[in-house]
Write an enzyme that holds these catalytic residues in place. Structure first.
Site, PDB file in Angstrom:
ATOM      1  N   LYS A 173      52.295  49.175  52.543  1.00 59.95           N
ATOM      2  CA  LYS A 173      50.594  49.210  52.038  1.00 59.95           C
ATOM      3  C   LYS A 173      50.508  48.598  50.907  1.00 59.95           C
ATOM      4  O   LYS A 173      51.141  49.311  49.871  1.00 59.95           O
ATOM      5  CB  LYS A 173      50.133  50.534  52.495  1.00 59.95           C
ATOM      6  N   THR A 208      39.696  58.715  48.362  1.00 57.82           N
ATOM      7  CA  THR A 208      40.907  58.216  49.173  1.00 57.82           C
ATOM      8  C   THR A 208      41.759  59.351  49.316  1.00 57.82           C
ATOM      9  O   THR A 208      43.075  58.897  49.721  1.00 57.82           O
ATOM     10  CB  THR A 208      41.477  57.256  48.180  1.00 57.82           C
ATOM     11  N   GLY A 210      44.108  61.516  51.282  1.00 54.04           N
ATOM     12  CA  GLY A 210      44.644  61.463  52.637  1.00 54.04           C
ATOM     13  C   GLY A 210      44.092  60.040  53.342  1.00 54.04           C
ATOM     14  O   GLY A 210      44.505  59.918  54.828  1.00 54.04           O
ATOM     15  N   THR A 211      44.287  59.024  52.855  1.00 60.82           N
ATOM     16  CA  THR A 211      44.299  57.801  53.350  1.00 60.82           C
ATOM     17  C   THR A 211      45.693  57.370  54.224  1.00 60.82           C
ATOM     18  O   THR A 211      45.516  56.767  55.136  1.00 60.82           O
ATOM     19  CB  THR A 211      43.920  56.799  52.224  1.00 60.82           C
ATOM     20  N   GLY A 212      46.940  57.793  53.438  1.00 63.20           N
ATOM     21  CA  GLY A 212      47.912  57.490  54.126  1.00 63.20           C
ATOM     22  C   GLY A 212      48.105  58.108  55.420  1.00 63.20           C
ATOM     23  O   GLY A 212      48.606  57.640  56.337  1.00 63.20           O
ATOM     24  N   CYS A 213      47.610  59.345  55.396  1.00 62.56           N
ATOM     25  CA  CYS A 213      47.860  60.406  56.639  1.00 62.56           C
ATOM     26  C   CYS A 213      46.697  59.722  57.745  1.00 62.56           C
ATOM     27  O   CYS A 213      47.294  59.641  58.980  1.00 62.56           O
ATOM     28  CB  CYS A 213      47.289  61.691  56.302  1.00 62.56           C
TER      29      CYS A 213
END
Ligand code: PXL
Length: 272
Positions: A173, A208, A210-213
């Site tokens: 990412k 932003t 929690g964007t990865g989760c």
């Protein structure tokens, strides 16, 4: 016959502020029309400014949660987030093998958006040697990718030259890159010799958390619906961009707020 509803199992930590971890996963799967089951690995006390404390659950209760759901319901895809210690990592590996779980997406949660370190060296070693090889896709950001795999956007050839040590696809990412207008995410796939690039406009927001989760559980949701990895990644990136853009007026707390997981549902159901 196609199933009417698809099921994702998320194995992750709880975020009391609701924007990341298990809570983000359940919101994402639900928003995308997938039934979410959740096995909790750790409980964090946190808000939009950061993590206050964390309590790891015992490997026994993690195994018990996993067996209880898997003895009854087979997920179409699995998302794995926070694995707080090596014992839980080993327990999750054993269960994945015992139940033959497929379509596994791992978000290697090393740090929170606010900078809290979630993973110790011993845990990272078990993740690398035992858990990652069971996954279809791992979704590191740039710092995680260089820490875990010594891979960065400028040296991805080492992925394609060493496929025996990467028995999984990687979505690298690009959100931590330095272009302030565009983000480029690179999908490295075992059955290809060059990356698939997803370039998209950077959404300028501080919401932003929690964007990865959210991205990894969106990918798991699309995989659960039967799409392949490339289509699932593409759809999840586009859906997350909307959830980030719609997060602007969905501000809770005075730190890094959440993305708006339910932007579509809010529009549909808003009471007049
Ligand atoms: O976004 C990483 C993450 C994963 N899991 C939990 C978290 C966070 C970040 O805050 O709280 C439980």
């Amino acid at each position: 016959m196609d199933k009417k509803y698809n099921v994702v199992l998320t194995i992750a930590g709880s975020d009391s502020s609701g924007g990341a971890g298990i809570q983000a996963d359940i919101k994402t799967c639900s928003a995308l029309g997938v039934y979410a089951m959740s096995v909790i690995t750790a409980v964090t006390a946190q808000n939009t400014h950061g993590v206050v404390s964390i309590e790891e659950l015992s490997p026994e209760i993690v195994i018990s949660q996993l067996k209880a759901v898997l003895d009854d319901i087979t997920p179409d895809a699995v998302k794995i987030g926070m694995i707080p210690n090596a014992s839980i990592a080993r327990a999750v590996c054993d269960i994945i093998k015992e139940y033959g779980l497929k379509n596994i997406v791992i978000d290697p949660v090393l740090k929170s958006t606010s900078g809290f370190e979630f993973s110790l060296k011993e845990t990272r070693e078990v993740l690398k040697s035992s858990l990652f090889p069971l996954a279809s896709l791992i979704t590191p950001n740039i710092p995680e990718s260089s820490q875990l795999f010594d891979l960065s956007p400028t040296n991805i050839t080492s992925y394609f030259d060493n496929k025996e040590i990467f028995p999984f696809d990687i979505l690298l990412k690009g959100g931590h890159g330095d272009d302030c207008n565009m983000v480029t995410d690179l999908l490295l796939m075992r059955n290809q010799n060059k990356p698939v690039c997803f370039s998209h406009q950077r959404v300028n927001t501080s919401n932003t958390h929690g964007t990865g989760c959210t991205l990894s559980s969106a990918i798991a949701s699309f995989l659960a619906m039967g799409f392949d990895i490339e289509k699932s990644v593409d759809s999840a990136i586009r859906w997350l961009s909307c959830a980030l853009a719609e997060g602007a007026d969905y501000s809770f707390g005075s730190g890094y707020g959440p993305v708006n997981h339910i932007f579509k549902q809010i529009k549909q159901w808003k009471l007049k």
